[in-house]
Design a protein around this motif. Structure first.
Motif, PDB file in Angstrom:
ATOM      1  N   TRP A   1      19.500  28.831  25.489  1.00 36.79           N
ATOM      2  CA  TRP A   1      19.577  29.602  24.252  1.00 36.79           C
ATOM      3  C   TRP A   1      19.335  28.660  23.082  1.00 36.79           C
ATOM      4  CZ3 TRP A   1      23.279  29.643  28.078  1.00 36.79           C
ATOM      5  CH2 TRP A   1      23.551  30.850  28.721  1.00 36.79           C
ATOM      6  N   GLY A   2      18.760  29.164  22.018  1.00 34.01           N
ATOM      7  CA  GLY A   2      18.664  28.340  20.823  1.00 34.01           C
ATOM      8  C   GLY A   2      17.422  28.587  20.012  1.00 34.01           C
ATOM      9  N   GLY A   3      17.261  27.771  18.982  1.00 35.61           N
ATOM     10  CA  GLY A   3      16.120  27.903  18.092  1.00 35.61           C
ATOM     11  C   GLY A   3      15.504  26.553  17.807  1.00 35.61           C
ATOM     12  N   HIS A   4      14.303  26.579  17.242  1.00 37.13           N
ATOM     13  CA  HIS A   4      13.602  25.341  16.926  1.00 37.13           C
ATOM     14  C   HIS A   4      12.537  25.622  15.877  1.00 37.13           C
ATOM     15  CE1 HIS A   4      10.430  27.015  19.467  1.00 37.13           C
ATOM     16  NE2 HIS A   4      11.332  27.185  20.412  1.00 37.13           N
ATOM     17  N   THR A   5      12.086  24.570  15.270  1.00 37.98           N
ATOM     18  CA  THR A   5      10.988  24.672  14.314  1.00 37.98           C
ATOM     19  C   THR A   5       9.692  24.919  15.084  1.00 37.98           C
ATOM     20  OG1 THR A   5      10.860  22.265  14.416  1.00 37.98           O
ATOM     21  CG2 THR A   5      12.080  23.210  12.564  1.00 37.98           C
ATOM     22  N   PRO A   6       8.583  25.240  14.392  1.00 36.36           N
ATOM     23  CA  PRO A   6       7.334  25.555  15.100  1.00 36.36           C
ATOM     24  C   PRO A   6       6.908  24.449  16.088  1.00 36.36           C
ATOM     25  CG  PRO A   6       7.140  26.153  12.802  1.00 36.36           C
ATOM     26  CD  PRO A   6       8.438  25.428  12.922  1.00 36.36           C
ATOM     27  N   HIS A   7       6.624  24.868  17.331  1.00 37.43           N
ATOM     28  CA  HIS A   7       6.217  23.937  18.381  1.00 37.43           C
ATOM     29  C   HIS A   7       5.187  24.597  19.298  1.00 37.43           C
ATOM     30  CE1 HIS A   7       9.839  21.615  17.326  1.00 37.43           C
ATOM     31  NE2 HIS A   7       9.296  20.607  17.994  1.00 37.43           N
ATOM     32  N   ARG A   8       4.437  23.751  19.976  1.00 32.65           N
ATOM     33  CA  ARG A   8       3.552  24.201  21.052  1.00 32.65           C
ATOM     34  C   ARG A   8       4.053  23.586  22.360  1.00 32.65           C
ATOM     35  NH1 ARG A   8      -1.094  21.940  19.658  1.00 32.65           N
ATOM     36  NH2 ARG A   8      -1.805  23.759  18.471  1.00 32.65           N
ATOM     37  N   PHE A   9       4.152  24.448  23.384  1.00 34.26           N
ATOM     38  CA  PHE A   9       4.569  23.999  24.712  1.00 34.26           C
ATOM     39  C   PHE A   9       3.360  24.129  25.638  1.00 34.26           C
ATOM     40  CE2 PHE A   9       8.034  25.779  22.366  1.00 34.26           C
ATOM     41  CZ  PHE A   9       9.140  25.005  22.636  1.00 34.26           C
ATOM     42  N   GLU A  10       3.007  23.059  26.329  1.00 33.48           N
ATOM     43  CA  GLU A  10       1.850  23.096  27.226  1.00 33.48           C
ATOM     44  C   GLU A  10       2.214  22.538  28.593  1.00 33.48           C
ATOM     45  OE1 GLU A  10      -2.217  22.501  25.091  1.00 33.48           O
ATOM     46  OE2 GLU A  10      -0.806  21.064  24.213  1.00 33.48           O
TER      47      GLU A  10
ATOM     48  N   PRO B   1       5.113  29.788  16.303  1.00 31.33           N
ATOM     49  CA  PRO B   1       4.754  29.336  14.943  1.00 31.33           C
ATOM     50  C   PRO B   1       5.815  29.572  13.883  1.00 31.33           C
ATOM     51  CG  PRO B   1       3.705  31.430  15.413  1.00 31.33           C
ATOM     52  CD  PRO B   1       4.445  31.032  16.667  1.00 31.33           C
ATOM     53  N   SER B   2       6.795  30.422  14.177  1.00 29.41           N
ATOM     54  CA  SER B   2       7.793  30.751  13.163  1.00 29.41           C
ATOM     55  C   SER B   2       8.841  29.651  13.047  1.00 29.41           C
ATOM     56  CB  SER B   2       8.477  32.076  13.502  1.00 29.41           C
ATOM     57  OG  SER B   2       9.551  32.328  12.617  1.00 29.41           O
ATOM     58  N   SER B   3       9.316  29.436  11.836  1.00 29.07           N
ATOM     59  CA  SER B   3      10.352  28.427  11.610  1.00 29.07           C
ATOM     60  C   SER B   3      11.746  28.990  11.881  1.00 29.07           C
ATOM     61  CB  SER B   3      10.286  27.906  10.174  1.00 29.07           C
ATOM     62  OG  SER B   3      10.463  28.982   9.262  1.00 29.07           O
ATOM     63  N   LYS B   4      11.815  30.271  12.179  1.00 30.05           N
ATOM     64  CA  LYS B   4      13.117  30.895  12.428  1.00 30.05           C
ATOM     65  C   LYS B   4      13.168  31.549  13.802  1.00 30.05           C
ATOM     66  CE  LYS B   4      13.968  31.805   7.517  1.00 30.05           C
ATOM     67  NZ  LYS B   4      14.274  32.837   6.500  1.00 30.05           N
ATOM     68  N   THR B   5      12.511  30.958  14.778  1.00 31.63           N
ATOM     69  CA  THR B   5      12.480  31.530  16.115  1.00 31.63           C
ATOM     70  C   THR B   5      13.730  31.165  16.894  1.00 31.63           C
ATOM     71  OG1 THR B   5      10.072  31.399  16.189  1.00 31.63           O
ATOM     72  CG2 THR B   5      11.203  31.644  18.286  1.00 31.63           C
ATOM     73  N   THR B   6      14.382  32.171  17.438  1.00 35.09           N
ATOM     74  CA  THR B   6      15.482  31.970  18.381  1.00 35.09           C
ATOM     75  C   THR B   6      15.047  32.566  19.711  1.00 35.09           C
ATOM     76  OG1 THR B   6      17.145  32.088  16.633  1.00 35.09           O
ATOM     77  CG2 THR B   6      17.898  32.431  18.893  1.00 35.09           C
ATOM     78  N   MET B   7      15.188  31.785  20.764  1.00 36.69           N
ATOM     79  CA  MET B   7      14.690  32.228  22.064  1.00 36.69           C
ATOM     80  C   MET B   7      15.776  32.136  23.133  1.00 36.69           C
ATOM     81  SD  MET B   7      10.842  30.603  22.278  1.00 36.69           S
ATOM     82  CE  MET B   7      10.438  31.660  23.688  1.00 36.69           C
ATOM     83  N   VAL B   8      15.596  32.971  24.159  1.00 33.05           N
ATOM     84  CA  VAL B   8      16.378  32.853  25.392  1.00 33.05           C
ATOM     85  C   VAL B   8      15.374  32.713  26.515  1.00 33.05           C
ATOM     86  CG1 VAL B   8      18.043  33.936  26.945  1.00 33.05           C
ATOM     87  CG2 VAL B   8      18.220  34.316  24.474  1.00 33.05           C
TER      88      VAL B   8
ATOM     89  N   ILE C   1       5.642  19.044  24.722  1.00 30.47           N
ATOM     90  CA  ILE C   1       5.996  19.731  23.486  1.00 30.47           C
ATOM     91  C   ILE C   1       5.361  19.015  22.302  1.00 30.47           C
ATOM     92  CG2 ILE C   1       7.876  20.470  21.981  1.00 30.47           C
ATOM     93  CD1 ILE C   1       9.681  20.595  24.406  1.00 30.47           C
ATOM     94  N   THR C   2       4.639  19.777  21.474  1.00 36.24           N
ATOM     95  CA  THR C   2       3.978  19.224  20.293  1.00 36.24           C
ATOM     96  C   THR C   2       4.499  19.933  19.049  1.00 36.24           C
ATOM     97  OG1 THR C   2       1.959  18.833  21.576  1.00 36.24           O
ATOM     98  CG2 THR C   2       1.763  18.794  19.168  1.00 36.24           C
ATOM     99  N   PRO C   3       5.057  19.208  18.083  1.00 33.70           N
ATOM    100  CA  PRO C   3       5.521  19.847  16.845  1.00 33.70           C
ATOM    101  C   PRO C   3       4.340  20.424  16.061  1.00 33.70           C
ATOM    102  CG  PRO C   3       6.445  17.643  17.102  1.00 33.70           C
ATOM    103  CD  PRO C   3       5.351  17.776  18.118  1.00 33.70           C
ATOM    104  N   LEU C   4       4.546  21.555  15.423  1.00 31.00           N
ATOM    105  CA  LEU C   4       3.517  22.179  14.597  1.00 31.00           C
ATOM    106  C   LEU C   4       3.896  22.159  13.119  1.00 31.00           C
ATOM    107  CD1 LEU C   4       2.641  25.312  16.804  1.00 31.00           C
ATOM    108  CD2 LEU C   4       1.482  23.095  16.721  1.00 31.00           C
ATOM    109  N   ALA C   5       4.905  21.383  12.785  1.00 33.94           N
ATOM    110  CA  ALA C   5       5.332  21.269  11.391  1.00 33.94           C
ATOM    111  C   ALA C   5       5.706  19.819  11.121  1.00 33.94           C
ATOM    112  CB  ALA C   5       6.519  22.189  11.123  1.00 33.94           C
TER     113      ALA C   5
END
Length: 302
Positions: free
Chosen positions: A39-48, A99-106, A16-20
């Motif tokens: 479940w949850g959200g996070h600031t912009p990140h890249r997952f590789e 890239p979004s600062s308001k991403t919520t994912m499942v 995981i690499t932060p993008l902000a």
């Protein structure tokens, strides 16, 4: 950073690499026997994810978000907007950018073997978006929301049943085989529909006009089918609705914040248009009157 170590390397097996400049994450992970859900959200990140000979990870990951997310895997690049789901392979290289600062994912992680027997050409479903309006996906989202909201730890047998239901719904959303669809329809789909019906009924307990026909229209099924689902649980829709309304009224009567309200108002708020009928049902259910419950609650607050 805990997010990178515990979630990235420990759970997702990804870097995981932060993008902000400022990075944070608010996540909840539920481990089930044969699946995991986050479940949850996070600031912009890249997952590789890179192939690692030292780690065997043959799971599938199905996910969706509230903001566009970019995926690269199996020679394909795709950006999936809010709502649709996407299946990726944990065994192959992948890059995911949020890239979004308001991403919520499942994100839902399931062993490949659990899906392969039920899904037609499972390998062909990777990196193919599942539309938001897909009935099985809608029910899957609702079913997982129920699991998320239920903080009580279910016993192991119930957890195993939940995983079977989840796999059934994923298979239907991706494209189940004929045998897989038949099995899923009698198991996971039935459980998820019943769960959705109960949730809709609980949201409208205060509506005295709520009927089995309203539930059927909401789910796009017949009223008889709704009754059949409840009957398979040894109940009826009417008995479930009555028990839920009585339970709500019982809680309200014991709530100090509801003390100024007359019992008739509480009964009406809980969907009872006839006070006499409410009193009869309440006494039959709890062995005491609504006034008994309220008076006891008053004595406890004095």
């Amino acid at each position: 950073m805990m997010f990178r170590e515990m979630i990235g390397r420990g759970v997702a097996n990804m870097e995981i690499t932060p993008l902000a400049a400022e990075c944070s994450a608010d996540l909840e992970l539920r481990m089930l026997p044969g699946a995991s859900v986050m479940w949850g959200g996070h600031t912009p990140h890249r997952f590789e994810k890179c192939r690692d000979p030292g780690k065997s990870d043959d799971d599938c990951v199905l996910g969706w978000s509230t903001a566009p997310v970019s995926f690269r895997q199996l020679g394909r690049d795709i950006t999936v907007g809010a709502g649709p789901a996407l299946l990726i392979s944990s065994a192959d290289k992948a890059r995911v950018e949020s890239p979004s600062s308001k991403t919520t994912m499942v994100t839902l992680k399931i062993p490949r073997a659990a899906l392969k027997a039920q899904v037609r050409g499972l390998e062909d479903t990777f990196m193919q978006p599942v539309p938001t309006e897909t009935d099985a996906l809608r029910l899957l989202k609702s079913y997982l929301a129920t699991i998320h909201a239920d903080q009580a730890a279910a016993d192991i047998e119930l957890q195993r049943a939940m995983v079977l239901h989840i796999c059934d719904l994923v298979a239907l959303a991706l494209g189940a085989t004929r045998d897989g669809a038949e099995l899923a329809g009698d198991r996971g789909l039935r459980a998820a529909r019943l769960d959705a019906m109960k949730k809709h009924a609980l949201e409208r307990l205060g509506d005295p006009s709520l009927s089995v026909h309203d539930i059927a229209r909401r789910q796009g099924v017949s009223a008889r089918y709704v009754q059949q689902l409840f009957e398979r649980e040894g109940a009826t829709f009417s008995s479930f609705l009555l028990a839920s309304r009585l339970a709500l009224a019982h809680r309200r009567l014991g709530d100090p914040g509801s003390m100024p309200l007359p019992i008739s108002a509480i009964a009406a708020d809980c969907g009872f248009g006839d006070l006499s009928y409410f009193n009869q049902c309440f006494r039959r259910r709890y062995g005491e009157t609504p006034s008994d419950v309220r008076n006891r609650a008053r004595r406890q607050t004095d």
